[in-house]
Design a protein around this motif. Structure first.
Motif, short mmCIF file in Angstrom:
data_model
loop_
_atom_site.label_atom_id
_atom_site.label_comp_id
_atom_site.label_asym_id
_atom_site.label_seq_id
_atom_site.Cartn_x
_atom_site.Cartn_y
_atom_site.Cartn_z
N ARG A 180 -0.32 4.42 -11.47
CA ARG A 180 -0.45 3.15 -9.76
C ARG A 180 0.70 4.74 -8.78
O ARG A 180 0.36 3.48 -7.65
CB ARG A 180 0.41 2.38 -10.24
N LEU A 237 -0.99 3.86 -4.52
CA LEU A 237 0.12 3.83 -3.89
C LEU A 237 0.28 4.64 -2.77
O LEU A 237 0.41 4.33 -1.41
CB LEU A 237 1.32 2.90 -4.06
N HIS A 286 -0.75 1.75 3.90
CA HIS A 286 0.42 1.10 3.49
C HIS A 286 -0.29 -0.32 4.15
O HIS A 286 -0.49 -0.31 5.53
CB HIS A 286 2.17 1.47 4.04
N HIS A 287 0.04 -1.20 3.41
CA HIS A 287 -0.50 -2.53 4.17
C HIS A 287 1.33 -3.78 4.18
O HIS A 287 2.04 -3.28 3.49
CB HIS A 287 -1.09 -3.73 2.87
N ASP A 345 2.11 -6.74 3.04
CA ASP A 345 2.47 -7.01 1.47
C ASP A 345 3.27 -5.86 0.61
O ASP A 345 3.74 -6.52 -0.24
CB ASP A 345 0.98 -7.76 0.93
N GLN A 346 3.40 -5.10 0.53
CA GLN A 346 3.43 -3.69 -0.20
C GLN A 346 5.11 -4.34 0.25
O GLN A 346 6.00 -3.60 -0.59
CB GLN A 346 3.05 -2.09 0.28
#
Length: 192
Positions: A65, A69, A74-75, A77-78
């Motif tokens: 994971r 990531l 990068h979004h 919601d992260q």
């Protein structure tokens, strides 16, 4: 453990009816036998082995994971934080309060915020306004077809002095009534 149970002769020396599958169970070991230790040690060994496998598997999944990531863009919601039950303030709006808090306490990490309100009451007010708007349109259309008499409606109330349980209310001009109701609901919606 099957071998420990199978090699004992407890069931053969008892008066009980048994099958060959019963020889594989713990019922073939006499009370107070040292062979019970085998079951206890194996239960602990199996438990520790299971926990070790789970820990190793969790480590593998967590590593996969983190690699995923790290390799992705990068979004927002992260990095989203949900803030609930912001206390009201007479000087600032909720949006200003949240922005001020994060700019003071986390200036390097704060990007933006979005305030979301519970709109249950608002949706019922909007539905009521829409219903009244439909009635106003109906009465305006009715009046435009015959301009001789303005349409009226009975103002129904639940008070006894306005007729029998509100069934016989005062007659009011329908278009004026729905216009004032819509204006009143528009103010409530805007102050929501």
């Amino acid at each position: 453990m099957v071998r420990v149970n199978w090699t004992n002769r407890t069931l053969e020396h008892s008066n009980l009816t048994y099958s060959s599958i019963d020889k594989l169970s713990m019922s073939n070991i006499p009370l107070g036998s040292n062979r019970f230790w085998t079951h206890l040690v194996m239960a602990y060994a199996f438990t520790f082995w299971t926990c070790y496998i789970w820990k190793r598997e969790y480590h593998i999944v967590a590593t996969m994971r983190l690699h995923f990531l790290a390799s992705e863009r990068h979004h927002p919601d992260q990095f989203t934080v949900l803030v609930r039950n912001v206390p009201p303030d007479t000087d600032e709006s909720v949006s200003e309060l949240v922005e001020h808090f994060f700019l003071v306490n986390h200036p390097d990490y704060y990007l933006t915020h979005k305030v979301i309100y519970d709109a249950k009451e608002l949706s019922s007010l909007v539905a009521k306004k829409k219903k009244n708007q439909n009635w106003l349109d109906y009465y305006q259309l009715k009046y435009s077809r015959s301009k001789s008499v303005r349409p009226t409606k009975k103002r129904l109330t639940l008070y006894l002095q306005n007729g029998f349980l509100g069934l016989c209310g005062n007659k009011v001009d329908a278009m004026d009534f729905y216009t004032t109701e819509i204006e009143k609901l528009s103010k409530e919606v805007s102050f929501g």
